[in-house]
Design a protein around this motif. Structure first.
Motif, PDB file in Angstrom:
ATOM      1  N   VAL A 118     -10.061   3.200   1.546  1.00 10.27           N
ATOM      2  CA  VAL A 118      -9.414   3.612   0.310  1.00 10.27           C
ATOM      3  C   VAL A 118     -10.474   3.626  -0.789  1.00 10.27           C
ATOM      4  CG1 VAL A 118      -7.766   2.963  -1.500  1.00 10.27           C
ATOM      5  CG2 VAL A 118      -7.139   2.746   0.923  1.00 10.27           C
ATOM      6  N   VAL A 119     -10.603   4.760  -1.468  1.00 11.20           N
ATOM      7  CA  VAL A 119     -11.474   4.858  -2.640  1.00 11.20           C
ATOM      8  C   VAL A 119     -10.552   5.199  -3.808  1.00 11.20           C
ATOM      9  CG1 VAL A 119     -13.460   5.985  -3.704  1.00 11.20           C
ATOM     10  CG2 VAL A 119     -13.408   5.620  -1.217  1.00 11.20           C
ATOM     11  N   ALA A 120     -10.352   4.237  -4.699  1.00 12.46           N
ATOM     12  CA  ALA A 120      -9.307   4.356  -5.715  1.00 12.46           C
ATOM     13  C   ALA A 120      -9.846   4.245  -7.135  1.00 12.46           C
ATOM     14  CB  ALA A 120      -8.245   3.270  -5.501  1.00 12.46           C
ATOM     15  N   HIS A 121      -9.335   5.120  -7.990  1.00 12.92           N
ATOM     16  CA  HIS A 121      -9.552   5.008  -9.429  1.00 12.92           C
ATOM     17  C   HIS A 121      -8.522   3.997  -9.934  1.00 12.92           C
ATOM     18  CE1 HIS A 121     -10.036   5.813 -13.614  1.00 12.92           C
ATOM     19  NE2 HIS A 121     -10.704   6.938 -13.467  1.00 12.92           N
ATOM     20  N   ARG A 122      -8.979   2.810 -10.307  1.00 18.15           N
ATOM     21  CA  ARG A 122      -8.036   1.723 -10.587  1.00 18.15           C
ATOM     22  C   ARG A 122      -7.174   1.962 -11.829  1.00 18.15           C
ATOM     23  NH1 ARG A 122     -12.965  -1.460 -12.064  1.00 18.15           N
ATOM     24  NH2 ARG A 122     -12.917  -2.180  -9.911  1.00 18.15           N
ATOM     25  N   LYS A 123      -7.522   2.931 -12.656  1.00 19.81           N
ATOM     26  CA  LYS A 123      -6.738   3.203 -13.858  1.00 19.81           C
ATOM     27  C   LYS A 123      -5.612   4.203 -13.608  1.00 19.81           C
ATOM     28  CE  LYS A 123     -10.615   2.240 -16.979  1.00 19.81           C
ATOM     29  NZ  LYS A 123     -11.483   2.790 -18.050  1.00 19.81           N
ATOM     30  N   LYS A 133      -8.199  -1.759  10.588  1.00 20.85           N
ATOM     31  CA  LYS A 133      -9.342  -2.127   9.743  1.00 20.85           C
ATOM     32  C   LYS A 133      -9.293  -1.305   8.473  1.00 20.85           C
ATOM     33  CE  LYS A 133     -14.326  -2.834   9.653  1.00 20.85           C
ATOM     34  NZ  LYS A 133     -15.600  -2.790  10.416  1.00 20.85           N
ATOM     35  N   LEU A 134      -9.200  -1.971   7.341  1.00 24.07           N
ATOM     36  CA  LEU A 134      -9.052  -1.303   6.052  1.00 24.07           C
ATOM     37  C   LEU A 134     -10.226  -1.651   5.149  1.00 24.07           C
ATOM     38  CD1 LEU A 134      -7.287   0.421   4.162  1.00 24.07           C
ATOM     39  CD2 LEU A 134      -6.084  -1.675   3.502  1.00 24.07           C
ATOM     40  N   LEU A 135     -10.942  -0.633   4.723  1.00 26.10           N
ATOM     41  CA  LEU A 135     -12.017  -0.796   3.736  1.00 26.10           C
ATOM     42  C   LEU A 135     -11.452  -0.436   2.365  1.00 26.10           C
ATOM     43  CD1 LEU A 135     -14.861   1.040   5.687  1.00 26.10           C
ATOM     44  CD2 LEU A 135     -14.349  -1.411   5.694  1.00 26.10           C
ATOM     45  N   TRP A 136     -11.753  -1.251   1.368  1.00 22.23           N
ATOM     46  CA  TRP A 136     -11.090  -1.083   0.068  1.00 22.23           C
ATOM     47  C   TRP A 136     -12.131  -1.036  -1.050  1.00 22.23           C
ATOM     48  CZ3 TRP A 136      -5.771  -0.585  -0.381  1.00 22.23           C
ATOM     49  CH2 TRP A 136      -5.245  -0.563  -1.681  1.00 22.23           C
ATOM     50  N   TYR A 137     -12.114   0.070  -1.812  1.00 26.83           N
ATOM     51  CA  TYR A 137     -13.046   0.226  -2.923  1.00 26.83           C
ATOM     52  C   TYR A 137     -12.291   0.727  -4.154  1.00 26.83           C
ATOM     53  CZ  TYR A 137     -16.212   0.380   1.090  1.00 26.83           C
ATOM     54  OH  TYR A 137     -16.865   0.109   2.265  1.00 26.83           O
ATOM     55  N   GLU A 138     -12.495   0.076  -5.268  1.00 25.93           N
ATOM     56  CA  GLU A 138     -11.915   0.516  -6.533  1.00 25.93           C
ATOM     57  C   GLU A 138     -13.037   0.813  -7.518  1.00 25.93           C
ATOM     58  OE1 GLU A 138      -8.876  -2.029  -8.131  1.00 25.93           O
ATOM     59  OE2 GLU A 138      -8.082  -2.523  -6.138  1.00 25.93           O
ATOM     60  N   VAL A 139     -12.844   1.856  -8.314  1.00 25.14           N
ATOM     61  CA  VAL A 139     -13.841   2.238  -9.313  1.00 25.14           C
ATOM     62  C   VAL A 139     -13.150   2.441 -10.656  1.00 25.14           C
ATOM     63  CG1 VAL A 139     -15.374   3.318  -7.629  1.00 25.14           C
ATOM     64  CG2 VAL A 139     -13.611   4.696  -8.754  1.00 25.14           C
ATOM     65  N   PRO A 140     -13.861   2.177 -11.776  1.00 22.58           N
ATOM     66  CA  PRO A 140     -13.272   2.377 -13.100  1.00 22.58           C
ATOM     67  C   PRO A 140     -13.387   3.813 -13.586  1.00 22.58           C
ATOM     68  CG  PRO A 140     -15.436   1.401 -13.328  1.00 22.58           C
ATOM     69  CD  PRO A 140     -15.167   1.497 -11.843  1.00 22.58           C
ATOM     70  N   VAL A 195     -17.827   6.231  -1.352  1.00 22.75           N
ATOM     71  CA  VAL A 195     -17.601   7.092  -0.192  1.00 22.75           C
ATOM     72  C   VAL A 195     -18.759   6.951   0.789  1.00 22.75           C
ATOM     73  CG1 VAL A 195     -17.388   9.482   0.600  1.00 22.75           C
ATOM     74  CG2 VAL A 195     -16.162   8.729  -1.446  1.00 22.75           C
ATOM     75  N   ARG A 196     -19.977   6.958   0.251  1.00 25.85           N
ATOM     76  CA  ARG A 196     -21.151   6.803   1.108  1.00 25.85           C
ATOM     77  C   ARG A 196     -21.121   5.460   1.841  1.00 25.85           C
ATOM     78  NH1 ARG A 196     -23.705  10.129   3.606  1.00 25.85           N
ATOM     79  NH2 ARG A 196     -23.091   8.712   5.275  1.00 25.85           N
ATOM     80  N   LYS A 197     -20.735   4.412   1.139  1.00 19.80           N
ATOM     81  CA  LYS A 197     -20.655   3.087   1.749  1.00 19.80           C
ATOM     82  C   LYS A 197     -19.600   3.064   2.857  1.00 19.80           C
ATOM     83  CE  LYS A 197     -21.210  -0.491  -0.837  1.00 19.80           C
ATOM     84  NZ  LYS A 197     -21.032  -1.585  -1.842  1.00 19.80           N
ATOM     85  N   ALA A 198     -18.460   3.717   2.584  1.00 21.88           N
ATOM     86  CA  ALA A 198     -17.391   3.773   3.588  1.00 21.88           C
ATOM     87  C   ALA A 198     -17.852   4.512   4.835  1.00 21.88           C
ATOM     88  CB  ALA A 198     -16.157   4.443   3.000  1.00 21.88           C
TER      89      ALA A 198
END
Length: 311
Positions: free
Chosen positions: A23-28, A49-56, A65-68
Protein backbone atom coordinates in the motif's frame (compact mmCIF):
# COMPACT_ATOMS: atom_id res chain seq x y z
CA UNK A 1 -19.43 12.42 -25.92
CA UNK A 2 -18.71 8.79 -25.24
CA UNK A 3 -19.03 7.30 -21.78
CA UNK A 4 -15.99 7.41 -19.54
CA UNK A 5 -15.92 3.75 -18.57
CA UNK A 6 -13.88 1.70 -21.01
CA UNK A 7 -14.09 -1.97 -21.86
CA UNK A 8 -11.72 -3.71 -24.19
CA UNK A 9 -11.26 -7.42 -23.50
CA UNK A 10 -8.36 -7.68 -25.97
CA UNK A 11 -6.26 -5.55 -23.59
CA UNK A 12 -6.72 -7.98 -20.70
CA UNK A 13 -3.96 -10.03 -19.18
CA UNK A 14 -4.63 -12.96 -16.84
CA UNK A 15 -5.54 -12.14 -13.26
CA UNK A 16 -2.98 -13.52 -10.85
CA UNK A 17 -3.44 -14.05 -7.15
CA UNK A 18 -1.47 -11.40 -5.30
CA UNK A 19 1.16 -12.61 -2.87
CA UNK A 20 3.04 -9.62 -1.44
CA UNK A 21 0.77 -6.59 -1.48
CA UNK A 22 2.06 -3.04 -0.94
CA UNK A 23 0.00 0.00 0.00
CA UNK A 24 1.38 3.41 -0.99
CA UNK A 25 -0.94 5.97 0.58
CA UNK A 26 -1.26 9.73 0.69
CA UNK A 27 -2.09 10.03 4.39
CA UNK A 28 -4.05 13.27 3.93
CA UNK A 29 -6.58 11.69 1.56
CA UNK A 30 -9.81 10.10 2.76
CA UNK A 31 -11.99 7.30 1.44
CA UNK A 32 -14.60 5.36 3.39
CA UNK A 33 -13.39 4.61 6.89
CA UNK A 34 -9.86 5.68 6.03
CA UNK A 35 -6.57 3.81 6.17
CA UNK A 36 -7.59 1.86 9.26
CA UNK A 37 -10.51 0.36 7.35
CA UNK A 38 -8.23 -0.38 4.42
CA UNK A 39 -5.80 -2.34 6.58
CA UNK A 40 -8.66 -4.27 8.22
CA UNK A 41 -10.21 -5.03 4.83
CA UNK A 42 -6.93 -6.35 3.40
CA UNK A 43 -6.22 -8.57 6.40
CA UNK A 44 -9.79 -9.92 6.30
CA UNK A 45 -9.36 -10.62 2.59
CA UNK A 46 -6.49 -12.95 3.40
CA UNK A 47 -3.55 -10.83 2.28
CA UNK A 48 -0.60 -12.64 3.79
CA UNK A 49 2.30 -10.21 3.51
CA UNK A 50 1.43 -6.52 3.56
CA UNK A 51 3.92 -3.72 2.95
CA UNK A 52 2.68 -0.36 4.19
CA UNK A 53 3.94 3.09 3.17
CA UNK A 54 2.38 6.47 3.89
CA UNK A 55 3.54 9.78 2.43
CA UNK A 56 2.54 13.40 3.21
CA UNK A 57 2.88 14.51 -0.43
CA UNK A 58 2.48 12.69 -3.71
CA UNK A 59 5.97 13.63 -4.90
CA UNK A 60 7.37 11.40 -2.15
CA UNK A 61 5.49 8.35 -3.43
CA UNK A 62 7.93 7.15 -6.14
CA UNK A 63 10.62 6.26 -3.58
CA UNK A 64 8.09 4.12 -1.71
CA UNK A 65 7.05 2.38 -4.91
CA UNK A 66 10.69 1.61 -5.64
CA UNK A 67 11.14 0.24 -2.12
CA UNK A 68 8.03 -1.92 -2.49
CA UNK A 69 9.30 -3.34 -5.78
CA UNK A 70 12.68 -4.07 -4.22
CA UNK A 71 10.91 -6.02 -1.46
CA UNK A 72 9.08 -8.19 -3.97
CA UNK A 73 5.64 -6.53 -4.13
CA UNK A 74 3.37 -8.33 -6.59
CA UNK A 75 0.56 -5.79 -6.36
CA UNK A 76 0.75 -2.11 -5.43
CA UNK A 77 -2.35 -0.36 -4.12
CA UNK A 78 -2.29 3.41 -4.58
CA UNK A 79 -4.39 5.43 -2.12
CA UNK A 80 -4.96 8.98 -3.30
CA UNK A 81 -6.03 11.10 -6.25
CA UNK A 82 -4.72 11.57 -9.76
CA UNK A 83 -1.51 13.15 -8.51
CA UNK A 84 -0.63 10.03 -6.50
CA UNK A 85 -1.63 7.75 -9.36
CA UNK A 86 0.53 9.72 -11.79
CA UNK A 87 3.60 9.66 -9.53
CA UNK A 88 3.25 5.93 -8.92
CA UNK A 89 2.44 5.13 -12.55
CA UNK A 90 5.58 6.95 -13.62
CA UNK A 91 7.64 4.59 -11.45
CA UNK A 92 5.67 1.45 -12.38
CA UNK A 93 5.71 2.11 -16.13
CA UNK A 94 7.25 -0.80 -17.98
CA UNK A 95 7.08 -3.19 -15.05
CA UNK A 96 4.80 -6.22 -14.84
CA UNK A 97 3.56 -5.31 -11.35
CA UNK A 98 -0.11 -4.23 -11.44
CA UNK A 99 -1.52 -1.12 -9.81
CA UNK A 100 -4.76 -1.16 -7.85
CA UNK A 101 -6.34 2.28 -7.51
CA UNK A 102 -8.11 3.29 -4.29
CA UNK A 103 -9.62 6.64 -5.37
CA UNK A 104 -9.30 8.86 -2.31
CA UNK A 105 -8.62 12.13 -4.14
CA UNK A 106 -10.78 15.05 -5.23
CA UNK A 107 -11.31 14.21 -8.89
CA UNK A 108 -10.04 10.62 -9.34
CA UNK A 109 -10.25 11.02 -13.10
CA UNK A 110 -8.21 7.97 -14.07
CA UNK A 111 -10.25 5.76 -11.74
CA UNK A 112 -13.58 7.13 -12.93
CA UNK A 113 -12.62 6.74 -16.59
CA UNK A 114 -11.89 3.07 -15.82
CA UNK A 115 -15.09 2.55 -13.84
CA UNK A 116 -13.41 2.17 -10.44
CA UNK A 117 -15.81 3.62 -7.85
CA UNK A 118 -15.01 5.80 -4.82
CA UNK A 119 -16.22 2.95 -2.63
CA UNK A 120 -13.53 1.38 -0.48
CA UNK A 121 -14.76 -2.25 -0.26
CA UNK A 122 -15.50 -2.39 -3.98
CA UNK A 123 -12.23 -0.69 -4.95
CA UNK A 124 -10.33 -3.22 -2.82
CA UNK A 125 -12.25 -6.10 -4.37
CA UNK A 126 -11.37 -4.85 -7.85
CA UNK A 127 -7.73 -4.43 -6.86
CA UNK A 128 -7.45 -7.96 -5.47
CA UNK A 129 -9.68 -9.89 -7.85
CA UNK A 130 -10.43 -7.69 -10.88
CA UNK A 131 -9.03 -8.26 -14.33
CA UNK A 132 -5.58 -6.93 -15.11
CA UNK A 133 -5.40 -4.64 -18.12
CA UNK A 134 -2.35 -3.29 -19.88
CA UNK A 135 -3.06 0.38 -20.52
CA UNK A 136 -1.23 3.14 -22.34
CA UNK A 137 0.48 6.07 -20.68
CA UNK A 138 1.57 9.35 -22.17
CA UNK A 139 5.09 10.66 -21.64
CA UNK A 140 5.89 14.38 -21.61
CA UNK A 141 9.48 15.60 -21.32
CA UNK A 142 10.47 12.32 -19.71
CA UNK A 143 7.59 11.90 -17.23
CA UNK A 144 4.56 9.64 -17.64
CA UNK A 145 0.94 10.70 -17.28
CA UNK A 146 -2.25 8.64 -17.16
CA UNK A 147 -5.08 11.12 -17.78
CA UNK A 148 -3.82 14.18 -19.60
CA UNK A 149 -1.11 16.79 -19.90
CA UNK A 150 -1.26 20.35 -21.10
CA UNK A 151 0.59 23.63 -21.42
CA UNK A 152 -0.34 27.29 -21.54
CA UNK A 153 -3.75 28.26 -20.23
CA UNK A 154 -4.23 24.76 -18.81
CA UNK A 155 -0.93 24.82 -16.95
CA UNK A 156 -1.72 28.22 -15.43
CA UNK A 157 -5.18 27.02 -14.48
CA UNK A 158 -3.81 23.96 -12.65
CA UNK A 159 -1.09 25.97 -10.94
CA UNK A 160 -3.48 28.55 -9.51
CA UNK A 161 -6.67 26.54 -8.89
CA UNK A 162 -7.66 26.80 -5.23
CA UNK A 163 -7.95 23.35 -3.63
CA UNK A 164 -10.86 24.27 -1.38
CA UNK A 165 -12.77 25.78 -4.28
CA UNK A 166 -12.02 22.73 -6.43
CA UNK A 167 -13.25 20.39 -3.74
CA UNK A 168 -16.46 22.33 -3.28
CA UNK A 169 -17.39 23.10 -6.86
CA UNK A 170 -15.62 20.50 -9.01
CA UNK A 171 -15.47 21.39 -12.70
CA UNK A 172 -17.16 24.76 -12.07
CA UNK A 173 -14.14 25.74 -9.98
CA UNK A 174 -11.89 25.20 -12.97
CA UNK A 175 -14.09 27.32 -15.20
CA UNK A 176 -14.17 30.03 -12.52
CA UNK A 177 -10.42 29.91 -11.98
CA UNK A 178 -9.77 29.67 -15.69
CA UNK A 179 -11.64 32.84 -16.50
CA UNK A 180 -9.23 34.70 -14.22
CA UNK A 181 -6.51 33.82 -16.73
CA UNK A 182 -8.09 35.25 -19.85
CA UNK A 183 -5.31 37.84 -19.88
CA UNK A 184 -2.89 35.02 -20.64
CA UNK A 185 -1.76 35.83 -24.15
CA UNK A 186 -1.66 33.57 -27.15
CA UNK A 187 1.87 32.78 -28.29
CA UNK A 188 3.28 31.50 -31.53
CA UNK A 189 3.00 27.74 -31.34
CA UNK A 190 4.29 25.12 -33.72
CA UNK A 191 3.13 21.52 -33.43
CA UNK A 192 4.35 18.46 -35.34
CA UNK A 193 2.39 15.21 -35.09
CA UNK A 194 4.08 11.97 -36.11
CA UNK A 195 6.71 13.85 -38.06
CA UNK A 196 4.37 16.14 -40.01
CA UNK A 197 3.53 19.81 -39.45
CA UNK A 198 0.03 20.09 -37.99
CA UNK A 199 -0.33 23.56 -36.44
CA UNK A 200 1.56 26.83 -36.81
CA UNK A 201 -0.04 29.91 -35.35
CA UNK A 202 -1.11 31.78 -32.24
CA UNK A 203 -2.42 29.49 -29.49
CA UNK A 204 -3.23 29.77 -25.81
CA UNK A 205 -3.32 26.09 -24.81
CA UNK A 206 -2.17 22.67 -25.98
CA UNK A 207 -3.67 19.48 -24.51
CA UNK A 208 -2.77 15.80 -24.70
CA UNK A 209 -5.39 13.27 -23.58
CA UNK A 210 -5.08 9.58 -22.77
CA UNK A 211 -8.73 9.29 -21.64
CA UNK A 212 -11.90 11.15 -22.52
CA UNK A 213 -12.75 13.01 -19.31
CA UNK A 214 -10.03 15.39 -18.17
CA UNK A 215 -9.31 18.12 -15.60
CA UNK A 216 -12.39 19.45 -13.85
CA UNK A 217 -14.46 16.46 -14.99
CA UNK A 218 -14.74 17.96 -18.49
CA UNK A 219 -15.41 15.44 -21.30
CA UNK A 220 -12.91 16.91 -23.76
CA UNK A 221 -11.98 14.04 -26.09
CA UNK A 222 -14.80 12.12 -27.72
CA UNK A 223 -13.12 8.86 -28.65
CA UNK A 224 -10.10 8.67 -26.35
CA UNK A 225 -9.23 5.23 -25.03
CA UNK A 226 -6.30 4.31 -22.79
CA UNK A 227 -5.60 1.15 -24.78
CA UNK A 228 -5.57 2.31 -28.40
CA UNK A 229 -1.88 3.14 -28.71
CA UNK A 230 -2.48 6.83 -29.40
CA UNK A 231 -3.01 10.18 -27.68
CA UNK A 232 -5.65 12.79 -28.37
CA UNK A 233 -4.18 16.21 -29.19
CA UNK A 234 -5.96 19.53 -28.91
CA UNK A 235 -4.93 23.14 -29.44
CA UNK A 236 -6.96 26.20 -28.47
CA UNK A 237 -6.87 29.64 -30.04
CA UNK A 238 -9.27 31.22 -27.52
CA UNK A 239 -7.86 34.58 -26.44
CA UNK A 240 -10.29 36.51 -24.29
CA UNK A 241 -13.11 36.31 -21.77
CA UNK A 242 -15.80 35.73 -24.36
CA UNK A 243 -13.75 33.16 -26.30
CA UNK A 244 -12.85 31.19 -23.18
CA UNK A 245 -16.34 31.36 -21.70
CA UNK A 246 -17.67 29.80 -24.91
CA UNK A 247 -14.88 27.23 -25.10
CA UNK A 248 -15.03 26.09 -21.48
CA UNK A 249 -18.82 26.10 -21.52
CA UNK A 250 -18.95 23.82 -24.55
CA UNK A 251 -16.27 21.51 -23.17
CA UNK A 252 -18.07 21.27 -19.83
CA UNK A 253 -21.30 20.52 -21.68
CA UNK A 254 -19.66 17.72 -23.65
CA UNK A 255 -19.55 19.56 -26.97
CA UNK A 256 -15.87 20.43 -27.32
CA UNK A 257 -15.84 19.56 -31.03
CA UNK A 258 -18.35 22.37 -31.65
CA UNK A 259 -16.04 25.13 -30.43
CA UNK A 260 -14.56 27.32 -33.19
CA UNK A 261 -11.52 27.86 -30.96
CA UNK A 262 -10.47 24.20 -30.72
CA UNK A 263 -8.69 21.97 -33.18
CA UNK A 264 -8.16 18.27 -32.45
CA UNK A 265 -6.38 15.26 -33.87
CA UNK A 266 -4.78 11.98 -32.79
CA UNK A 267 -1.18 10.82 -32.89
CA UNK A 268 1.67 8.90 -31.30
CA UNK A 269 4.55 11.38 -31.18
CA UNK A 270 4.19 15.13 -30.80
CA UNK A 271 6.70 17.97 -30.78
CA UNK A 272 5.64 21.43 -29.60
CA UNK A 273 7.60 24.68 -29.77
CA UNK A 274 6.42 27.87 -28.07
CA UNK A 275 7.78 31.33 -28.79
CA UNK A 276 7.84 31.95 -25.02
CA UNK A 277 8.06 29.57 -22.04
CA UNK A 278 4.71 28.14 -20.93
CA UNK A 279 3.73 26.33 -17.72
CA UNK A 280 2.90 22.68 -18.28
CA UNK A 281 1.05 20.12 -16.14
CA UNK A 282 0.55 16.37 -15.89
CA UNK A 283 -2.60 14.83 -14.42
CA UNK A 284 -3.50 17.96 -12.48
CA UNK A 285 0.01 18.62 -11.14
CA UNK A 286 1.76 21.77 -12.31
CA UNK A 287 5.41 21.46 -13.30
CA UNK A 288 7.86 24.08 -14.57
CA UNK A 289 7.85 26.20 -17.72
CA UNK A 290 9.22 25.08 -21.06
CA UNK A 291 9.51 26.33 -24.62
CA UNK A 292 9.60 22.82 -26.06
CA UNK A 293 7.54 19.72 -25.32
CA UNK A 294 8.30 16.18 -26.43
CA UNK A 295 5.23 13.99 -26.03
CA UNK A 296 4.58 10.40 -26.99
CA UNK A 297 2.30 7.51 -26.16
CA UNK A 298 3.78 4.45 -24.43
CA UNK A 299 1.49 1.55 -25.37
CA UNK A 300 0.66 -0.97 -22.66
CA UNK A 301 3.03 0.71 -20.21
CA UNK A 302 0.98 0.13 -17.05
CA UNK A 303 -0.98 -2.86 -15.78
CA UNK A 304 -4.08 -1.72 -13.86
CA UNK A 305 -6.66 -3.68 -11.85
CA UNK A 306 -10.02 -2.93 -13.45
CA UNK A 307 -13.67 -3.95 -13.05
CA UNK A 308 -14.87 -6.96 -14.98
CA UNK A 309 -16.57 -6.03 -18.26
CA UNK A 310 -20.30 -5.48 -18.09
CA UNK A 311 -22.55 -7.73 -20.10
Amino acid sequence: MSTSTVDRPSADVPTAAAGVVAVVAHRKKVLGGGLDELRTTLVSAGVGKLLWYEVPKSRKAPKKVRKALDKGAELILVWGGDGMVQRCADKLAGSAVPMGILPAGTANLFASNLGIPADLPEAVRIALHGRRRKLDLGRLNGEHFAVMAGAGFDGDLIRDADRKLKGRLGRVAYVWTGLRHVRGECVRTRIRVDGADWFDGEASCVLFGNVGTITGGIPAFDDARPDDGALEIGVSTASGAVDWARTLGRMAGGRSEDSPFLRMTRGRKVRVRFAAPKTYELDGGARSTAKRLKVKVVPGALTVCCPDPTH
